[in-house]
Design an enzyme around this catalytic site. Sequence first.
Site, PDB file in Angstrom:
ATOM      1  N   HIS A   1      34.783  45.728  44.507  1.00 59.08           N
ATOM      2  CA  HIS A   1      34.665  45.580  43.059  1.00 59.08           C
ATOM      3  C   HIS A   1      33.384  44.912  42.595  1.00 59.08           C
ATOM      4  O   HIS A   1      33.166  44.769  41.395  1.00 59.08           O
ATOM      5  CB  HIS A   1      35.841  44.762  42.505  1.00 59.08           C
ATOM      6  CG  HIS A   1      37.108  45.540  42.422  1.00 59.08           C
ATOM      7  ND1 HIS A   1      37.440  46.292  41.316  1.00 59.08           N
ATOM      8  CD2 HIS A   1      38.118  45.699  43.300  1.00 59.08           C
ATOM      9  CE1 HIS A   1      38.614  46.863  41.523  1.00 59.08           C
ATOM     10  NE2 HIS A   1      39.046  46.529  42.728  1.00 59.08           N
TER      11      HIS A   1
ATOM     12  N   LYS B   1      35.276  40.778  26.518  1.00 56.18           N
ATOM     13  CA  LYS B   1      35.316  40.786  27.981  1.00 56.18           C
ATOM     14  C   LYS B   1      35.065  39.363  28.443  1.00 56.18           C
ATOM     15  O   LYS B   1      34.664  38.519  27.635  1.00 56.18           O
ATOM     16  CB  LYS B   1      34.240  41.719  28.537  1.00 56.18           C
ATOM     17  CG  LYS B   1      32.845  41.469  27.922  1.00 56.18           C
ATOM     18  CD  LYS B   1      31.808  42.436  28.456  1.00 56.18           C
ATOM     19  CE  LYS B   1      31.869  43.807  27.860  1.00 56.18           C
ATOM     20  NZ  LYS B   1      32.159  44.841  28.838  1.00 56.18           N
ATOM     21  N   ARG B   2      35.316  39.069  29.725  1.00 58.42           N
ATOM     22  CA  ARG B   2      35.035  37.728  30.201  1.00 58.42           C
ATOM     23  C   ARG B   2      33.601  37.330  29.862  1.00 58.42           C
ATOM     24  O   ARG B   2      32.712  38.177  29.801  1.00 58.42           O
ATOM     25  CB  ARG B   2      35.235  37.643  31.721  1.00 58.42           C
ATOM     26  CG  ARG B   2      36.697  37.488  32.139  1.00 58.42           C
ATOM     27  CD  ARG B   2      36.835  37.424  33.660  1.00 58.42           C
ATOM     28  NE  ARG B   2      36.202  38.596  34.252  1.00 58.42           N
ATOM     29  CZ  ARG B   2      35.374  38.546  35.302  1.00 58.42           C
ATOM     30  NH1 ARG B   2      35.102  37.401  35.886  1.00 58.42           N
ATOM     31  NH2 ARG B   2      34.833  39.654  35.776  1.00 58.42           N
TER      32      ARG B   2
ATOM     33  N   LYS C   1      27.083  39.991  32.031  1.00 63.42           N
ATOM     34  CA  LYS C   1      27.545  40.867  30.948  1.00 63.42           C
ATOM     35  C   LYS C   1      26.679  40.708  29.694  1.00 63.42           C
ATOM     36  O   LYS C   1      26.757  41.483  28.762  1.00 63.42           O
ATOM     37  CB  LYS C   1      29.011  40.575  30.632  1.00 63.42           C
ATOM     38  CG  LYS C   1      29.957  40.978  31.784  1.00 63.42           C
ATOM     39  CD  LYS C   1      31.397  40.583  31.471  1.00 63.42           C
ATOM     40  CE  LYS C   1      32.385  40.929  32.563  1.00 63.42           C
ATOM     41  NZ  LYS C   1      32.787  42.344  32.597  1.00 63.42           N
TER      42      LYS C   1
ATOM     43  N   THR D   1      36.045  48.706  32.443  1.00 67.47           N
ATOM     44  CA  THR D   1      37.132  49.531  31.921  1.00 67.47           C
ATOM     45  C   THR D   1      37.281  49.282  30.421  1.00 67.47           C
ATOM     46  O   THR D   1      37.821  50.135  29.720  1.00 67.47           O
ATOM     47  CB  THR D   1      38.467  49.205  32.624  1.00 67.47           C
ATOM     48  OG1 THR D   1      38.646  47.783  32.646  1.00 67.47           O
ATOM     49  CG2 THR D   1      38.490  49.756  34.038  1.00 67.47           C
TER      50      THR D   1
ATOM     51  N   LYS E   1      38.359  51.856  27.233  1.00 64.83           N
ATOM     52  CA  LYS E   1      39.378  51.604  26.205  1.00 64.83           C
ATOM     53  C   LYS E   1      38.785  51.760  24.815  1.00 64.83           C
ATOM     54  O   LYS E   1      39.414  52.327  23.912  1.00 64.83           O
ATOM     55  CB  LYS E   1      39.934  50.182  26.341  1.00 64.83           C
ATOM     56  CG  LYS E   1      40.646  49.900  27.640  1.00 64.83           C
ATOM     57  CD  LYS E   1      40.875  48.386  27.795  1.00 64.83           C
ATOM     58  CE  LYS E   1      41.180  48.041  29.235  1.00 64.83           C
ATOM     59  NZ  LYS E   1      41.061  46.585  29.493  1.00 64.83           N
TER      60      LYS E   1
HETATM   61  C1  LIG Z   1      40.115  45.871  30.076  1.00 68.38           C
HETATM   62  C2  LIG Z   1      40.191  44.416  30.121  1.00 68.38           C
HETATM   63  C3  LIG Z   1      39.190  43.693  30.753  1.00 68.38           C
HETATM   64  C4  LIG Z   1      37.985  44.334  31.399  1.00 68.38           C
HETATM   65  O1  LIG Z   1      36.965  44.486  30.431  1.00 68.38           O
HETATM   66  P1  LIG Z   1      35.469  44.818  30.849  1.00 68.38           P
HETATM   67  O2  LIG Z   1      34.801  45.069  29.534  1.00 68.38           O
HETATM   68  O3  LIG Z   1      35.521  46.063  31.672  1.00 68.38           O
HETATM   69  O4  LIG Z   1      34.930  43.660  31.557  1.00 68.38           O
HETATM   70  C5  LIG Z   1      39.274  42.317  30.775  1.00 68.38           C
HETATM   71  N1  LIG Z   1      40.322  41.683  30.191  1.00 68.38           N
HETATM   72  C6  LIG Z   1      41.287  42.357  29.560  1.00 68.38           C
HETATM   73  C7  LIG Z   1      42.399  41.600  28.916  1.00 68.38           C
HETATM   74  C8  LIG Z   1      41.263  43.738  29.494  1.00 68.38           C
HETATM   75  O5  LIG Z   1      42.256  44.384  28.876  1.00 68.38           O
END
Ligand SMILES: *Cc1c(COP(=O)(O)O)cnc(C)c1O
Length: 817
Positions: free
Chosen positions: A360, A551-552, A557, A659, A663
């Site tokens: 990952h 995101k985190r 990022k 991911t 979304k």
């Molecule tokens: C999808 C998701 C992530 C991953 O987000 P990235 O933008 O791909 O880092 C992190 N936390 C939650 C709660 C998510 O639903």
Amino acid sequence: MTAVDLEFDQLNSTADALRRSISNRLIYGVGKDAVAARPQDWLHAAALAVRDRLVARWMKTTRQQYEQDVKRVYYLSMEFLIGRTFTNALLALGIYDQMNEALSSLGVDLTSIAELEPDAALGNGGLGRLAACFLDSMATLAIPGFGYGIRYDYGMFRQQIVDGAQIETPDYWLRGGNSWEFPRPEVQYIVHFGGHTIQRDSGVEWVETEHVNAMAYDTVIPGYGTSATNTLRLWSARATEELDLSAFNQGDYRRAVEAKEHSENVSRLLYPDDSTQAGRELRLRQEYFFVSATMQDLIRRYQRTHSTFGRFAEKVAVHLNDTHPVLAIPELIRLLVDVHHVPWDRAWKMVQQVFSYTNHTLMPEALETWDVDMLARLLPRHLEIIFEINAGFLKEASERFGHDVDVIRRISLVDEFGQRRVRMAHLAIVTSQKVNGVSKLHSQLMEREFFSDFARMFPDRFTNVTNGITPRRWLAQASRPLSSLIDSHIGMGWRTDLFELGKLRALKDDPTFAAEFRSAKRRSKIRLANRLLHDMGASIHPDALFDMQVKRIHEYKRQLLNVLHVIVRYNRIRANPNHDWVPRAVIFAGKAASAYKMAKTIIKLIGDVSAIVNNDPLVGDRLKVVFVPNYGVSVAELLIPAADLSEQISMAGTEASGTGNMKLALNGALTVGTMDGANIEICEAVGRENMFIFGLAANEVTEMRSSGYRPRQIYEENAELRQALDQIRTGFFSDGDSHRFSDIFHTLVDWGDHYMVLADFAAFAAAQDAVDARFRDPRAWTASAIENVAGMGQFSSDRTIAEYAREIWRVKALETE
Ligand SMILES: *Cc1c(COP(=O)(O)O)cnc(C)c1O
């Protein structure tokens, strides 16, 4: 055991039947009368009524699995970021409307009780959420799959924002009970630690260990539109002895319970970070604890229907979600060789057919290694097994490559440089029959650069399986307005065949559809605006462009790139207040690992900037900055449907897949992004003209690094950027406190700007101008948004799981009829 044919009620799911079940469950399950029932009690009763309906399917699936003697997949993950289950289960069973009617007739509002369910937040971010999407897809495709992990008492911390800064509070998610799980006190395994080994004629014995019991808790995972269900089995630590009786008898009550406390700590809490080394020893104990119980459990299940290990590899596939469960490898060997007396060579062959591994991350600081001394102390037998695997592997490698010391040093399972450490990724690669990355770019970098020595040795082993997300949760459940619009035009089939969304392309220039599409998005934007106003007093206008980076919080990022652009935009508006600016609400959300200082400083900077920007009368509604606290699955379900713009701006070569990007695009947001991770494949799928791609590509990042990158020069030459950085440095946003953000300034300007924020700034600002231009033309914007939704077919986790099942696990779907 007796095999009496039980008589029990087959539950049907009309509104009347549900109403009766809820009433029964409230009275006999929760033990409350309607007069005394609080909203939480109604939720509990309704959840139990739903669970009853899942259980019938669950038992049927289990029976069919045994009858068909299927191959099973064991998906091992330290994290499962599930979120809430109630609405999800209703949609899977197809009984949402009936439940809604049943509850209303009892005077209860479905959506408001659903909001009371705590998130099961047994994960940090993308990796854990991926595991949850995979469970959903495995069940939906009727793949006989089991999720295995840890039942943490405390999940991911709750984040509060106080004066713009992150405050962490514990998430005791089990406080109100968990309606979805079944405790299995009869399923317990002993897990050993410490001690030492003795070589005997009969084999190796691991002795004088301390132990803890692992007890199973099962959760049903329903498939969508199928009777197939799967199981998520989570382990909880139980002391092998409740009390130290001798201490108890001597009246030392504190010491009597201490040992129990100590051993049960192993499943106490989720580490709020998946890359740093907090509490290393306890973390190692956690990893071993859950894989040991899991390996014992799968052997027991195999042996229920097989008397020898001859068909083990035909019937068992074990998948390692990143390196955290890699100790499953030496543990399975130990169990086979030491406990079940399988000869080493045969056991080694078997495990090589059974395991597969997903990488990952390629960032060196996030690649897991374990100190040899710590392993020797905690898991002496496993260390011996790892050394034995390494000896065999290095011998094979020498035969292959000649005795090239540099190569041997690079690929060895043990890093001999300084304090000796075991490289968990190497152990996973050497043992697994398949190793995959999670996007085309990531798999390529893995094979050609980071693990190229291994790829030369095992050319057929490396492969790619691009990540995906479940459309059930991320569109059907999260965005009712958009999903019902889609249903009314192309039917409901996209829930299980996401390529159906391609049919929307034909409608992209249809003005009626475009208007309906805009109004569906607007409903989600209004819902969010109302929630933000109500929960945090933040006021954003639903007609503004909703720009989201959720995101985190992590330097790679590049939330900082986004903040810098916000500041530049703010300065531009102030310099030219009469210009016709496109109104924007820039929304951030995400947690910073508690030990990650820079990430916390970034949150504080966002807070400080928002306090100035949001209260500047010259700016008004034309720019708002909001940090939404406590990002998690439920907050994501609220935010993502309301997004117009998706920020996917990691430095190219650092985001393995992402991911969140999927979304957001699935919900009709346009992406501003770098050519990184799955952004590249999203770009191919939806068309570059429907995205805003900017910045250095992965190979250009490498080139710029090696040719000497000079961020200070960029700072000096770009006047707008310099102004923004100087404002940060001099305390313009922080009451003149020039100390608060000095690390941010120096990291970017003087200390090498590791993630090349300044290098990409100008291109990012230009891309943002192109975003504004497109947004001014609602017809063009909506057409691009529709193209984004229409192009998302391949990003369903159903496609991902079908690939794993076919190419990696070689498992077939259960025949459900
Ligand atoms: C999808 C998701 C992530 C991953 O987000 P990235 O933008 O791909 O880092 C992190 N936390 C939650 C709660 C998510 O639903």
